[in-house]
Design an enzyme around this catalytic site. Sequence first.
Site, PDB file in Angstrom:
ATOM      1  N   HIS A  82      21.599 -32.958  18.489  1.00 52.58           N
ATOM      2  CA  HIS A  82      20.310 -33.255  17.875  1.00 52.58           C
ATOM      3  C   HIS A  82      19.193 -32.846  18.810  1.00 52.58           C
ATOM      4  O   HIS A  82      19.279 -33.039  20.007  1.00 52.58           O
ATOM      5  CB  HIS A  82      20.209 -34.746  17.574  1.00 52.58           C
ATOM      6  CG  HIS A  82      19.267 -35.044  16.455  1.00 52.58           C
ATOM      7  ND1 HIS A  82      19.658 -35.056  15.139  1.00 52.58           N
ATOM      8  CD2 HIS A  82      17.944 -35.330  16.451  1.00 52.58           C
ATOM      9  CE1 HIS A  82      18.625 -35.337  14.371  1.00 52.58           C
ATOM     10  NE2 HIS A  82      17.566 -35.499  15.139  1.00 52.58           N
ATOM     11  N   ASP A 161      16.299 -44.699   8.347  1.00 51.31           N
ATOM     12  CA  ASP A 161      15.620 -43.633   9.097  1.00 51.31           C
ATOM     13  C   ASP A 161      14.944 -42.674   8.132  1.00 51.31           C
ATOM     14  O   ASP A 161      13.829 -42.210   8.404  1.00 51.31           O
ATOM     15  CB  ASP A 161      16.589 -42.870  10.010  1.00 51.31           C
ATOM     16  CG  ASP A 161      15.845 -41.761  10.757  1.00 51.31           C
ATOM     17  OD1 ASP A 161      14.854 -42.094  11.450  1.00 51.31           O
ATOM     18  OD2 ASP A 161      16.193 -40.580  10.607  1.00 51.31           O
ATOM     19  N   ARG A 168       6.481 -41.888   9.100  1.00 52.00           N
ATOM     20  CA  ARG A 168       5.935 -41.454  10.398  1.00 52.00           C
ATOM     21  C   ARG A 168       5.310 -40.073  10.296  1.00 52.00           C
ATOM     22  O   ARG A 168       4.287 -39.791  10.936  1.00 52.00           O
ATOM     23  CB  ARG A 168       7.047 -41.451  11.459  1.00 52.00           C
ATOM     24  CG  ARG A 168       7.460 -42.847  11.887  1.00 52.00           C
ATOM     25  CD  ARG A 168       8.730 -42.802  12.732  1.00 52.00           C
ATOM     26  NE  ARG A 168       8.573 -42.008  13.931  1.00 52.00           N
ATOM     27  CZ  ARG A 168       9.560 -41.270  14.474  1.00 52.00           C
ATOM     28  NH1 ARG A 168      10.746 -41.224  13.921  1.00 52.00           N
ATOM     29  NH2 ARG A 168       9.333 -40.589  15.565  1.00 52.00           N
ATOM     30  N   SER A 183      15.404 -43.246  15.811  1.00 52.79           N
ATOM     31  CA  SER A 183      15.590 -42.315  14.702  1.00 52.79           C
ATOM     32  C   SER A 183      16.764 -41.380  14.980  1.00 52.79           C
ATOM     33  O   SER A 183      17.673 -41.230  14.159  1.00 52.79           O
ATOM     34  CB  SER A 183      14.283 -41.513  14.519  1.00 52.79           C
ATOM     35  OG  SER A 183      14.482 -40.403  13.707  1.00 52.79           O
ATOM     36  N   LYS A 187      20.954 -41.885  13.377  1.00 60.65           N
ATOM     37  CA  LYS A 187      21.627 -40.843  12.583  1.00 60.65           C
ATOM     38  C   LYS A 187      22.936 -40.429  13.253  1.00 60.65           C
ATOM     39  O   LYS A 187      23.935 -40.205  12.583  1.00 60.65           O
ATOM     40  CB  LYS A 187      20.725 -39.611  12.453  1.00 60.65           C
ATOM     41  CG  LYS A 187      19.592 -39.805  11.475  1.00 60.65           C
ATOM     42  CD  LYS A 187      18.924 -38.478  11.157  1.00 60.65           C
ATOM     43  CE  LYS A 187      17.988 -37.990  12.239  1.00 60.65           C
ATOM     44  NZ  LYS A 187      16.640 -38.493  12.200  1.00 60.65           N
TER      45      LYS A 187
END
Length: 441
Positions: A82, A161, A168, A183, A187
């Site tokens: 990520h 999320d 956001r 966040s 995930k």
Amino acid sequence: MRMIDLILAKRNGKEHSKDDIKFLIEGLMDHTVADYQMSSWLMAVCWRGMTMDETAALTDAMANSGQVLDLSDVGSIVGDKHSTGGVGDKTTLVFVPMLAALGIPMAKLSGRGLGHTGGTIDKLEAIPGFDCSLPIDKFIAQVKKIGAAIAGQTQELAPADGKIYALRDVTGTVESIPLIAASVMSKKIAAGSNLIILDVKCGAGAFMSTEAEASELARTMVEVGRRLNRPVSAVVTDMDQPLGNAVGHTVEVIEAIETLKGRGPADLHELCLALGSLALITAGKARNEADAREQLKNVLHSGAALRKFVELVEAQGGDPKVVDDYSLMPQAKIHFEMKVPGKTPLWISGLHGKRIAEACKLMGAGRSKKGDPINMAVGVVLHGKVGSCLQPGESVATVYADNEAQLQLACKVIESGIEYSTEKVDVPPVIRAMIGAPAAV
Ligand code: URA
């Protein structure tokens, strides 16, 4: 318990308990907490921050707002990666097929664009037919069958999320270490993988502008992973300038495919090798960095990584012909060449990632409100990066637009984001720091 009390408590700098956070996330999911209350709380977190206990509790509550996958029957090692978000970051599109081609199953849960940054899911939707909304059974079945899947948030995986992310994006509450950490990590935990590589971006095009802030974010995520029994490795990487040359949806997918064909820009290629090496070493699939790089280069040169990308596109309903015919993706009406000013050769000394992203947004590549449609065809392709020397009159960037007025606005913003020097400028390194030793799985 009432949401207003939690907003006030956070506004006044108080620490929430685990139960407070559970209440807040459950309320968001069952609609007893309204979007405007959540947005207000998010803003309070941006100002007041969160302790490590609160951040871990928030991550846990968000991960458990849906299912937490058990991927043990996919394999003993299942990888995920990520990025904390940047400009021109199409690394996932290269990294996932590369690692899958080397036999590491990749179960990747990605996001949409956030703030000024682009999202992998939006980019993949430039490929006609590509579907990122995979139900869980299909997501797992695909990882088992072809070794890779890239899915977006669904109602099933970390849905809290998904909701918070969309709020956001449009309420100025992105740049917060605990919110980004929760966040990303929620995930990763929900998606069930056990080989997690984090790419924490730092610089003018990232949410963390300094190396110190990016390192703190990386340490926070490593610590959250440790507390929630999901070890992660993190690398802090440069995002002062965009990654690669392309910024936009279609143009980034093209650049990712070019990288899979072994013709990608040097910084993107290097980042994919660095993150891929970390993954292979952590998984015990490579003896050392040299061995890992050799394996990764082999899957690029042999075409195995590109073939895996084609399999992935086909499996998710996309048109695999895009790898040979880029015109199958949305195309902009106007292609404008932006020229290098002056009469002498100039080195590029600065490429302000955020301005280039803002220019793309002005042309329709980003959202202003939750759920806005985005234009896949517009974007910018740079013809030099920091350290490149360009001749007068040469094109420094091609700007892809669909409308003259937007093009003019975008060009002004891009121009303001490019700095030149008459002196030679060094090419900056893409890797800044490693946080957390490679963890054995
Ligand atoms: N990526 C995410 O998934 N979440 C963030 O908050 C930032 C980047």
